[in-house]
Design an enzyme around this catalytic site. Structure first.
Site, PDB file in Angstrom:
ATOM      1  N   ARG A 105      44.679  34.084  39.214  1.00  0.00           N
ATOM      2  CA  ARG A 105      45.016  35.311  39.959  1.00  0.00           C
ATOM      3  C   ARG A 105      45.346  34.886  41.376  1.00  0.00           C
ATOM      4  NH1 ARG A 105      42.215  41.230  39.998  1.00  0.00           N
ATOM      5  NH2 ARG A 105      43.402  41.204  38.059  1.00  0.00           N
TER       6      ARG A 105
ATOM      7  N   HIS B   6      51.580  41.680  36.509  1.00  0.00           N
ATOM      8  CA  HIS B   6      50.237  41.700  35.904  1.00  0.00           C
ATOM      9  C   HIS B   6      50.430  41.797  34.382  1.00  0.00           C
ATOM     10  CE1 HIS B   6      46.049  41.933  35.575  1.00  0.00           C
ATOM     11  NE2 HIS B   6      45.781  43.091  36.134  1.00  0.00           N
TER      12      HIS B   6
ATOM     13  N   GLN C  59      47.518  42.784  31.829  1.00  0.00           N
ATOM     14  CA  GLN C  59      47.197  44.209  31.855  1.00  0.00           C
ATOM     15  C   GLN C  59      48.273  44.999  31.116  1.00  0.00           C
ATOM     16  OE1 GLN C  59      44.477  46.032  33.725  1.00  0.00           O
ATOM     17  NE2 GLN C  59      45.208  47.557  32.268  1.00  0.00           N
TER      18      GLN C  59
ATOM     19  N   ASP D 206      48.776  53.845  39.599  1.00  0.00           N
ATOM     20  CA  ASP D 206      47.983  52.732  40.151  1.00  0.00           C
ATOM     21  C   ASP D 206      47.765  53.051  41.631  1.00  0.00           C
ATOM     22  OD1 ASP D 206      46.723  50.282  40.544  1.00  0.00           O
ATOM     23  OD2 ASP D 206      48.553  49.087  40.396  1.00  0.00           O
TER      24      ASP D 206
HETATM   25  N1  NVA Z   1      48.273  46.893  41.763  1.00  0.00           N
HETATM   26  C1  NVA Z   1      46.867  46.547  41.828  1.00  0.00           C
HETATM   27  C2  NVA Z   1      46.377  46.189  40.465  1.00  0.00           C
HETATM   28  C3  NVA Z   1      44.911  45.827  40.422  1.00  0.00           C
HETATM   29  C4  NVA Z   1      44.460  45.479  39.060  1.00  0.00           C
HETATM   30  C5  NVA Z   1      46.673  45.393  42.795  1.00  0.00           C
HETATM   31  O1  NVA Z   1      47.458  44.452  42.755  1.00  0.00           O
HETATM   32  O2  NVA Z   1      45.739  45.441  43.611  1.00  0.00           O
HETATM   33  N1   CP Z   2      42.879  46.005  36.137  1.00  0.00           N
HETATM   34  C1   CP Z   2      42.426  44.858  36.667  1.00  0.00           C
HETATM   35  O1   CP Z   2      43.088  43.817  36.644  1.00  0.00           O
HETATM   36  O2   CP Z   2      41.183  44.968  37.200  1.00  0.00           O
HETATM   37  P1   CP Z   2      40.429  43.877  38.073  1.00  0.00           P
HETATM   38  O3   CP Z   2      41.146  43.770  39.394  1.00  0.00           O
HETATM   39  O4   CP Z   2      39.031  44.412  38.206  1.00  0.00           O
HETATM   40  O5   CP Z   2      40.459  42.568  37.346  1.00  0.00           O
END
Ligand code: NVA
Ligand code: CP
Length: 302
Positions: free
Chosen positions: A99, A126, A129, A217
């Site tokens: 990540r 992502h 997900q 989101d």
């Molecule tokens: N768009 C959000 C997704 C978190 C799972 C982020 O990148 O923070």
């Molecule tokens: N949806 C998701 O990726 O959640 P986290 O940021 O908690 O891993």
């Protein structure tokens, strides 16, 4: 999938098989010894609850072990080049789940390392997900090409990966995003040119009309915290509330990758309503990622 999982487009023509495999694994609480004797490294440069937990549990259910590493406790935080880190990881570990901020980090890990790399979120995408979310849709409505999804809000990493998912799995996707907050234009154009039923609007009501799934989101993703005040103004009209859900198809579901900010991108009423399938989405991360890992790590072994 060529030994890595970086984007949904890596899946190739048998993407549907992965949905069926995740369903089988879920049904029997699948365990195996595929990863016995293997150690998978998780490098997380951003916070995580679901992704970290579901991958750690998934690796254990496949018989392997994990190490979790962040920049603050490693030389990554002191700017050791990714090219060097990649070659070190490859001497110790059997796979890496990452990540990070820039997709370039993934590219360097693939280029300089020789173990499989899985994308656990970047600023741009992502895919784990999005693929889990397609599985969550498929569990309810297996005829994916007949379905319509509305995306309401920021054209962020999730929106980009859902565009790729719509292209591969054939569902219609209408994204309602404010000006200046659109998804990756090249990705959108390529999907449209390939015949995907993906379109952009400014109007959440237009997107929600007749949708079977309404997805949103956060207004400020990780890394955009400094823009929070501006974004709160820009996105004010982009809240999934009961009025918006009433425009969707009868029995429509509300989706969110979580974490959610209730009262911003979604009302507490919709979040807690029977239409909300957000915790099924969260659970399905585990099953889908086990299916992804089985494929990636099996290919790496063969
Ligand atoms: N768009 C959000 C997704 C978190 C799972 C982020 O990148 O923070
Ligand atoms: N949806 C998701 O990726 O959640 P986290 O940021 O908690 O891993």
């Amino acid at each position: 999938m060529p030994g890595h999982f970086i984007k949904i487009g890596d899946l190739g023509p048998d993407a549907g098989a992965l949905l069926r495999r995740a369903a089988e694994m879920k049904a029997c609480r699948y365990h195996s010894d595929l990863l016995r004797g293997k150690v998978i490294l998780l490098i997380f440069e951003k916070a995580s609850t679901r992704t970290r937990l579901s991958f750690e549990v998934g690796v254990r259910r496949l018989g392997g072990q994990c190490i979790f590493m962040t920049p603050t406790e490693s030389q990554l935080g002191r700017a050791e080049p990714i090219e060097d880190t990649a070659r070190v990881i490859s001497r110790y570990n059997d796979g890496v789940i990452v990540r990070t901020f820039s997709e370039n980090v993934l590219r360097l890990l693939v280029e300089y390392g020789n173990v499989p790399v899985i994308n656990a979120l970047t600023d741009e995408s992502h895919p784990c997900q999005a693929l889990s979310d397609v599985f969550t849709m498929y569990e309810r409505r297996p005829d994916l090409p007949s379905l319509k999804m509305a995306w309401v809000g920021d054209g962020n990493n999730m929106a980009n990966s859902l565009i790729e998912a719509a292209r591969i799995f054939g569902f219609a996707l209408t994204l309602a995003c404010p000006e200046g907050y659109e998804p990756n234009p090249a990705l959108l154009r390529e999907a449209q040119e390939a015949g995907a039923k993906v379109r952009l609007t400014r109007d959440p009501a237009n997107a929600a009309q007749g949708a079977h799934f309404v997805y949103t989101d956060v207004w400020s993703s990780m890394g955009h915290e400094a823009e929070r005040q501006t974004r709160e103004k820009v996105f004010r009209g982009y809240c999934v509330d009961a009025a918006l859900m009433s425009l969707a198809a009868p029995g429509a579901c509300f989706m969110h990758c979580l974490p959610a900010h209730k009262g911003e991108e979604v009302s507490a009423e919709v979040f807690e309503s029977p239409a909300s399938i957000v915790f099924d989405q969260a659970e399905n991360r585990l099953h889908m990622q086990m299916a992804i890992m089985e494929r990636v790590f099996t290919e790496a072994q063969s």
